[in-house]
Structures are given as structure tokens and as C-alpha cells.
Scaffold this motif. Sequence first.
Motif, short mmCIF file in Angstrom:
data_model
loop_
_atom_site.label_atom_id
_atom_site.label_comp_id
_atom_site.label_asym_id
_atom_site.label_seq_id
_atom_site.Cartn_x
_atom_site.Cartn_y
_atom_site.Cartn_z
N ARG A 182 8.85 -3.11 4.18
CA ARG A 182 8.41 -3.71 3.02
C ARG A 182 7.23 -3.31 2.28
O ARG A 182 6.69 -2.37 2.94
CB ARG A 182 7.55 -5.12 3.31
N ASP A 183 7.05 -2.98 1.24
CA ASP A 183 5.99 -2.42 0.31
C ASP A 183 4.97 -3.02 1.07
O ASP A 183 4.09 -4.31 0.22
CB ASP A 183 6.11 -2.59 -1.17
N ASP A 184 4.06 -3.17 2.04
CA ASP A 184 2.76 -3.43 2.30
C ASP A 184 1.93 -2.98 1.94
O ASP A 184 0.77 -4.13 1.96
CB ASP A 184 2.69 -3.33 4.68
N GLY A 186 2.08 -2.91 -1.34
CA GLY A 186 1.70 -3.34 -2.91
C GLY A 186 1.86 -1.94 -3.70
O GLY A 186 0.88 -2.90 -4.93
N ASP A 187 1.80 -1.11 -3.15
CA ASP A 187 1.82 0.40 -4.84
C ASP A 187 3.03 0.66 -5.31
O ASP A 187 3.61 1.85 -6.45
CB ASP A 187 1.24 1.50 -3.89
N GLY A 188 4.75 -0.24 -5.30
CA GLY A 188 5.88 -0.03 -5.41
C GLY A 188 6.67 0.62 -4.91
O GLY A 188 7.74 1.03 -5.28
N ALA A 189 5.91 1.58 -3.80
CA ALA A 189 6.79 2.68 -2.51
C ALA A 189 7.04 1.56 -1.43
O ALA A 189 5.66 1.10 -0.85
CB ALA A 189 6.05 3.38 -3.30
N ILE A 190 8.11 1.99 -0.93
CA ILE A 190 8.10 0.98 0.70
C ILE A 190 8.23 2.25 1.60
O ILE A 190 9.46 2.70 1.26
CB ILE A 190 10.03 0.43 0.54
N ASP A 191 7.20 2.10 2.41
CA ASP A 191 7.48 2.58 3.70
C ASP A 191 7.36 3.93 3.10
O ASP A 191 7.94 5.06 3.87
CB ASP A 191 8.12 2.48 4.98
N GLU A 192 6.45 4.40 2.13
CA GLU A 192 6.06 5.56 1.61
C GLU A 192 5.66 7.11 2.73
O GLU A 192 6.09 8.59 2.24
CB GLU A 192 5.59 5.75 0.48
N GLN A 193 4.79 6.19 3.94
CA GLN A 193 4.68 7.71 5.09
C GLN A 193 6.04 7.42 5.90
O GLN A 193 5.27 7.98 7.30
CB GLN A 193 3.22 7.35 5.19
N ALA A 221 3.88 2.60 8.33
CA ALA A 221 4.32 3.76 7.82
C ALA A 221 4.20 3.50 5.81
O ALA A 221 4.60 4.41 4.84
CB ALA A 221 5.67 2.85 7.87
N GLU A 222 3.06 3.04 5.51
CA GLU A 222 2.56 2.47 4.32
C GLU A 222 1.94 3.43 4.48
O GLU A 222 0.30 4.09 3.70
CB GLU A 222 1.85 1.58 4.18
N GLY A 223 0.96 4.30 5.73
CA GLY A 223 -0.11 5.42 5.95
C GLY A 223 -0.96 4.68 6.16
O GLY A 223 -2.31 5.82 6.24
CA LIG Z 1 3.88 0.69 -0.20
#
Ligand SMILES: [Ca+2]
Length: 403
Positions: A182-184, A186-193, A221-223
Motif C-alpha cells: 500500500r502507498d501509505d 500517498g506519494d504515488g509510489a508503493i513501498d518505495e523504500q 517500507a515508505e521510509g
Molecule cells: Ca509511498
Amino acid sequence: MRFAILLLALVCACGGGGGDAPPAVVGDPQQVMVLLEEADDDEAEDIRKDFGGVTVEQIGSSAIYLLTLDASVRIEDVLDELDNDARVLVSEPDYSAESPEGDPADIPVLGGDVVASIPVQPELDALMLPAAHAISTGAGVVVAVVDTGIDPAHPAIVGHVMAGGYDFIGRDFDPRDQRNLRDDDGDGAIDEQYGHGTFVASLVLAVAPDAMILPVRVLDAEGFGTSSTVAAGIIWAADAGADVINLSADLPDAPEMVREAIRYARDRGALVVAAAGNAGGTDIAFPARFSDVLGVTSVDATGVRPAFASVGSAVSLVAPGVSILGAVPMDLSPSGTVRWSGTSFSTPLVAGAAALVRAANPGLSPEALRQRLRATATSVDPMNPALAGQLGSGLVQPLAALQ
Ligand SMILES: [Ca+2]
Ligand SMILES: [Ca+2]
Ligand SMILES: [Ca+2]
């Protein structure tokens, strides 16, 4: 940026304070941290009773306590009370922490390089690792990766993971890199970290192949994490016997509790190495700019500073950080590798160098280790004439530091 806006709205709703201080971003609006003069369970219990609706937890064996408030308790009331509480040296919200690569523009590039290429990639040639490894491989040294967790089964890491790690996000003994799809934020990238910590660990081991990694998960996982996850992670690492603590994270509010955690680690013999940040200006991230920390920014393979790398007088050292090959979990990249840029990835190259020197000189204090790495670095000012004095002591040189 829905997540950040929501948090700002919560802070603004708290009122109080005022003045012209920048708005603080509270990582967890129902948590408060306090620093007592010394660890004192009776005093902590008294504080719990005085407030009601509050649980109080000691962080490791430090004098830092985490207060978690019931939904009915207003954080601003608690902070106001604590301000006037003679038992409490410092009280502050549980501020946010973030990986410097949390922006979707900074996500990794998936590629087909094999895992075995990580330690021999040309991007690391300037570190002269083969010659350094003839003197030290980091055996016997523990490097804590205080990050998003790691994949302990990854072929770049397996066999080099210490037991006894911890996950301060999930609050369990499983500090694996994990995601929720999930993109927690809300920046358009899912689990970007997802994979950030695994990547960092693989770079520590590229430099110090016989070191052991202690995984401590303090970012999701979003950092994102908070000052309580980061402070608790640093303290956990120090108590578990870490010699070097890699922290590729930024805490914009410079929380006093994280300063205290770093002092705690230093007093137990651990050197903290941290990322200078990817904002590209002259504001060095916290804690990289804290004087007890080795703050690291990036250069490319030719020693030139890339635009993203933050610079300034608080930088200690530089290391390669552009298009670096490193490990990520196989379910993110089938090759088990990606290429990624950021000061987060220069940092573990310095942490690995610290591990090599520490293994060869077990008696070195964190401060002596920090000085040794700085004194033996090579200036990169000639390649960056407009930035003279803003790139610290220059490029870390493990071989010179071992001689
Ligand atoms: Ca994200
Ligand atoms: Ca993000
Ligand atoms: Ca997520």
C-alpha cells in the motif's frame, strides 16, 4: 503528500507554542518522549500515575522513556505539564524520521546485474578494497543497520546476520525488510523504500566482507519512522554490542532524544555513521550534522559531487553514492540487485571502512576511529573547486586508515 499534510494539520490543531519556529512534524501524535536525569523506574511509575491514560516504557537501559497516550489524552496537555515537571530534563513529541530517498523521484533502478558484482563494481574502485582486505576484512566487528530491516536470506548477506535484531515498527523480534503493498504516504509510489536496509547492508559487506550485520528495523517500507523508533534502535544496537551503527535516515526536528541515544551508543563504544541528506543544499541532515556522528555525503566514481548531495561544514567524509549496485529482496528485483543513488548509500561504505579499521584496532574509541578515518581521507576539493571546505575531509580511504 497526503500523509505529511495530515500530520501538519494535527500539529496545527494542537496550538500552543507559536513563535517563529518551523512547524514540527510529529511522527506519532499519541506519543511523547521524556529524558530523566537518570534511569529511574520509580520516577517513571510516578509520572504514569500522575497523568493517567498514559503508558510509560523505558528505552533500553537509558534515561529515555516513551509515553503512549490513550486517545482521550491530549498531547498538548501532556507536553505543557511536562514542561513544568522538575523530574523531567527534556520532553518532546515523537518527531518524524525519514529515509533520504523517500521521494518517488529517488527510487531505485531495477537491473540485471548479478549479486556477485556488488563488491567488485567499478563504482567502488576509488576505495581500493582489494588492498585494504589484505590487512582487514572486518572480522569480529558488528555493524548495526538501523533502517527498514534486511533480507537475511539474500545471497549478498546470508551468513552475515547476527541474531538479536529487533523491529521497532512492528514491535517484534523479526527485523526483516517487509512491505504491505500500500502507498501509505500517498506519494504515488508503493513501498518505495522496501529493500533500503537490505541495500545498505550489502554495501557494508562489500567493504567489510567478514563483518556481521545486526538488523534493527526503525523505518517502514515508505521510509518513515519516528524519533522513538530511531532512538530505541540506536540504543538497542549499542546494547547488543554494535561497534558501528549505520543510520541512513534524517530527523528534521533534530530530536534531543536521538542526540541522547547517540551519546549512549558512544559511551558504549559504538560509532554512529549517518547520511548527510539528498536535499542538495547546505543544510546537513540530523543526526549527520551532530558532532558525535560521522556525517557522509556523496560523490560520483570520479570524486565529483552530484547535485542531490547535501554539502556543508558539518560533513565529515564523502564516499561514492551515484548509481551504486546493491542488494534488494528477490521479490523486488529478480536479479537480487538494483542501482540506487543517494547519501544513504555512501554512508554504509564509510561504516564498512570503520568496521575494517575497528577490526584491526579493537581498542580504538569511537572518537579515535572517527578521527582516524578523517585524517586519512583524500580531499576531493580539486574535483569540486566551488565547494572547497564543504565536503569534509574528503573521500574515505580504508587502506590508508589501516596503514
Ligand atoms: Ca509511498
Ligand atoms: Ca515517500
Ligand atoms: Ca506501504
